[in-house]
Design a protein around this motif. Structure first.
Motif, mmCIF file in Angstrom:
data_model
loop_
_atom_site.group_PDB
_atom_site.id
_atom_site.type_symbol
_atom_site.label_atom_id
_atom_site.label_comp_id
_atom_site.label_asym_id
_atom_site.label_seq_id
_atom_site.Cartn_x
_atom_site.Cartn_y
_atom_site.Cartn_z
ATOM 1 N N GLU A 210 20.192 -8.532 7.272
ATOM 2 C CA GLU A 210 20.468 -9.940 6.982
ATOM 3 C C GLU A 210 20.073 -10.823 8.164
ATOM 4 O OE1 GLU A 210 24.306 -9.930 4.074
ATOM 5 O OE2 GLU A 210 24.594 -10.747 6.074
ATOM 6 N N LEU A 211 20.475 -10.367 9.355
ATOM 7 C CA LEU A 211 20.173 -11.131 10.572
ATOM 8 C C LEU A 211 18.661 -11.279 10.746
ATOM 9 C CD1 LEU A 211 21.078 -12.425 13.261
ATOM 10 C CD2 LEU A 211 21.023 -10.167 14.280
ATOM 11 N N ARG A 212 17.930 -10.164 10.553
ATOM 12 C CA ARG A 212 16.463 -10.218 10.705
ATOM 13 C C ARG A 212 15.856 -11.182 9.707
ATOM 14 N NH1 ARG A 212 16.873 -4.453 11.001
ATOM 15 N NH2 ARG A 212 16.893 -3.832 13.199
ATOM 16 N N ALA A 213 16.322 -11.104 8.443
ATOM 17 C CA ALA A 213 15.742 -11.947 7.387
ATOM 18 C C ALA A 213 15.983 -13.424 7.698
ATOM 19 C CB ALA A 213 16.355 -11.573 6.045
ATOM 20 N N GLU A 214 17.211 -13.768 8.118
ATOM 21 C CA GLU A 214 17.533 -15.181 8.347
ATOM 22 C C GLU A 214 16.802 -15.726 9.572
ATOM 23 O OE1 GLU A 214 18.741 -17.015 6.237
ATOM 24 O OE2 GLU A 214 19.669 -15.583 4.880
ATOM 25 N N CYS A 215 16.729 -14.926 10.635
ATOM 26 C CA CYS A 215 16.048 -15.402 11.842
ATOM 27 C C CYS A 215 14.558 -15.586 11.592
ATOM 28 C CB CYS A 215 16.279 -14.455 13.011
ATOM 29 S SG CYS A 215 17.966 -14.520 13.600
ATOM 30 N N ALA A 216 14.005 -14.738 10.748
ATOM 31 C CA ALA A 216 12.579 -14.860 10.450
ATOM 32 C C ALA A 216 12.282 -16.162 9.711
ATOM 33 C CB ALA A 216 12.124 -13.657 9.610
ATOM 34 N N ARG A 217 13.308 -16.737 9.051
ATOM 35 C CA ARG A 217 13.101 -17.990 8.307
ATOM 36 C C ARG A 217 13.192 -19.222 9.195
ATOM 37 N NH1 ARG A 217 17.352 -18.231 3.804
ATOM 38 N NH2 ARG A 217 16.554 -20.347 3.666
ATOM 39 N N GLY A 218 13.429 -19.043 10.473
ATOM 40 C CA GLY A 218 13.529 -20.196 11.382
ATOM 41 C C GLY A 218 14.971 -20.467 11.761
ATOM 42 N N PHE A 219 15.152 -21.455 12.672
ATOM 43 C CA PHE A 219 16.478 -21.611 13.277
ATOM 44 C C PHE A 219 17.207 -22.882 12.902
ATOM 45 C CE2 PHE A 219 14.625 -18.187 15.496
ATOM 46 C CZ PHE A 219 15.695 -17.359 15.723
#
Ligand SMILES: *[C@@H]1O[C@H](CO)[C@@H](O)[C@H](O)[C@H]1NC(C)=O
Length: 444
Positions: A210-219
């Motif tokens: 989940e963390l990887r997916a959300e961070c990959a979408r920007g901050f």
């Protein structure tokens, strides 16, 4: 034989269920006891607010040494600092503040007091960091010891890791907005390692993914995406330079979340004076509690013959310098803090925080606005942080009425300064190690 085995199995299951339920049960019991105490104190505060003069008189009597409380004259003139500095916050006041905080937070955000639903980001290596809801330690998913790790970066990273583990977070609390900003900067720069740690240490591969997916979408808005149940960001202070950090957070990582600054403290955070009973409002304002400290006020701008007025004698819309007696042995301390009275709750004044730079009644907010305007003259420049000290170059020769300041600023987005611009920014001493793309220069 068989019934005996079944009975034993049932007994084991009951014991397991009870033990598993105990922390949650313990949390519920203490939460409801604390909320009842908070509501009781809230009612008492309403009562105290009907006669602030009497409440202040009682407070003063408790602060004066035994035998001196009789026949005190009307306070007037400038206060002087007497006695022992650095006595910690009195536990009674600090407890009452926390009870009001828990009561107020619950009223505004009913799910905010869930067990382990709050993450605390704070770094205090030399003393324990006191979170806003400290009487209810089961509120926090971050271990108290993490705040005293000697390295600030390590402390914030450990706390962030505990926070990331908990998807059902309701409150994100930071002693300083700068700490939250730095923790989120660590997330920005080191999320692959953080995800790896989550997968290996907690171990929760789902959460790591989940963390990887959300961070990959920007901050932008990352905080609400990582913790979808998050309701509010609680900060220990939100004035002056910390206000800049709050603004940056509101525009980027913490987009869409309300910020709540629960307490008004003075004397470097040592004395608790007021509480913010309006968590949903964007600009913090604080009710001055009449039995927390004995307060006198100097009308600001200063008059020819300064004369203090008492808590019950303030006018709405005016500004006052604070003269504080909060602890035995420290009487009538002139703090340099400037308060603006925005209204009244019963007879208690409601104020907003405007710290002055050197006790000369320039509210810090106004100072900060001027600084931002000045920085705005350089195209692309953004003010990240600043600190202001009295200029050591001119010293006493500048006189009391003409203070000179040395302002250290951290700027971002400023490149290729011309020679003329450089001289405007003074000498070449650095205050902060300049981050890439930023420069830190003293402005004299
Ligand atoms: C692991 O993470 C997922 C997704 O955030 C969550 O639903 C689950 O409860 C977590 N498991 C544990 C054991 O914490």
């Amino acid at each position: 034989m068989l019934p005996a085995v079944a009975a034993a199995a049932v007994a084991v299951m009951v014991v397991v269920a009870v033990v598993a339920a105990v922390p949650a049960l313990w949390h519920r019991l203490s939460r409801s006891a604390l909320r009842r105490a908070g509501a009781r104190y809230r009612r008492r505060l309403e009562l105290l607010g009907t006669d602030v003069r009497l409440s202040q008189e009682r407070r003063l009597r408790r602060l004066l040494p035994p035998g001196t409380a009789r026949g005190e004259g009307r306070a007037s003139g400038r206060g002087t600092v007497v006695g022992v500095p650095g006595v910690p916050l009195t536990p009674r006041v600090s407890r009452q503040g926390s009870l009001l905080y828990l009561d107020t937070l619950h009223a505004a955000f009913p799910r905010a007091l869930a067990p382990q639903g709050t993450a605390l980001l704070c770094w205090a290596p030399h003393h324990r960091c006191v979170p806003a809801g400290w009487p209810l330690p089961s509120l926090y998913c971050t271990p108290a010891a993490a705040g005293s790790i000697p390295s600030r970066a390590a402390a914030l990273r450990v706390q962030l890791l505990f926070a990331l583990q908990q998807r059902a977070l309701h409150v994100l609390e930071a002693a300083l907005p700068a700490e939250l900003l730095d923790a989120l900067a660590a997330l920005r720069s080191g999320w692959p390692e953080l995800a790896q740690d989550l997968a290996l240490l907690t171990p929760n591969a789902t959460r790591a993914a989940e963390l990887r997916a959300e961070c990959a979408r920007g901050f932008e808005g990352i905080v609400q995406r990582l913790w979808p149940q998050l309701e509010v960001v609680v900060v220990g202070t939100a004035h002056g330079a910390e206000q800049l950090y709050c603004d940056v957070l509101r525009q980027a990582e913490c987009k869409g979340l309300p910020f709540y600054c629960p307490f008004y403290r003075a004397a470097g955070g040592e004395s608790l004076l007021g509480v913010n009973l309006w968590p949903e409002e964007p600009a913090p304002r604080f009710l001055l509690c009449p039995d927390w400290a004995f307060c006198e006020f100097l009308p600001s701008p200063a008059e020819e013959e300064p004369r203090t007025v008492l808590l019950g004698e303030l006018w709405e819309g005016r500004e006052y310098g604070l003269v504080l007696t909060a602890r035995p042995g420290e009487y009538r301390c002139l703090l340099g803090a400037v308060l603006r009275v925005t209204g009244f709750h019963k007879q208690c004044p409601v104020v907003d925080q405007a710290l002055s730079v050197r006790g000369e009644s320039i509210p810090e907010e106004r100072f900060c606005q001027s600084l931002c305007r000045a920085v705005g003259m350089w195209p692309g420049a953004r003010l990240v942080d600043y600190v202001c000290v009295e200029s050591a170059l001119l010293g006493a020769s500048s006189g009391a009425c003409a203070p000179h300041y040395e302002v250290f600023v951290e700027l971002r987005g400023l490149r290729d300064l011309s020679e003329g611009q450089r001289t405007l920014w003074g000498g070449g001493r650095s205050w902060l190690a300049p981050a890439p793309g930023s420069s830190a220069r003293p402005l004299v």
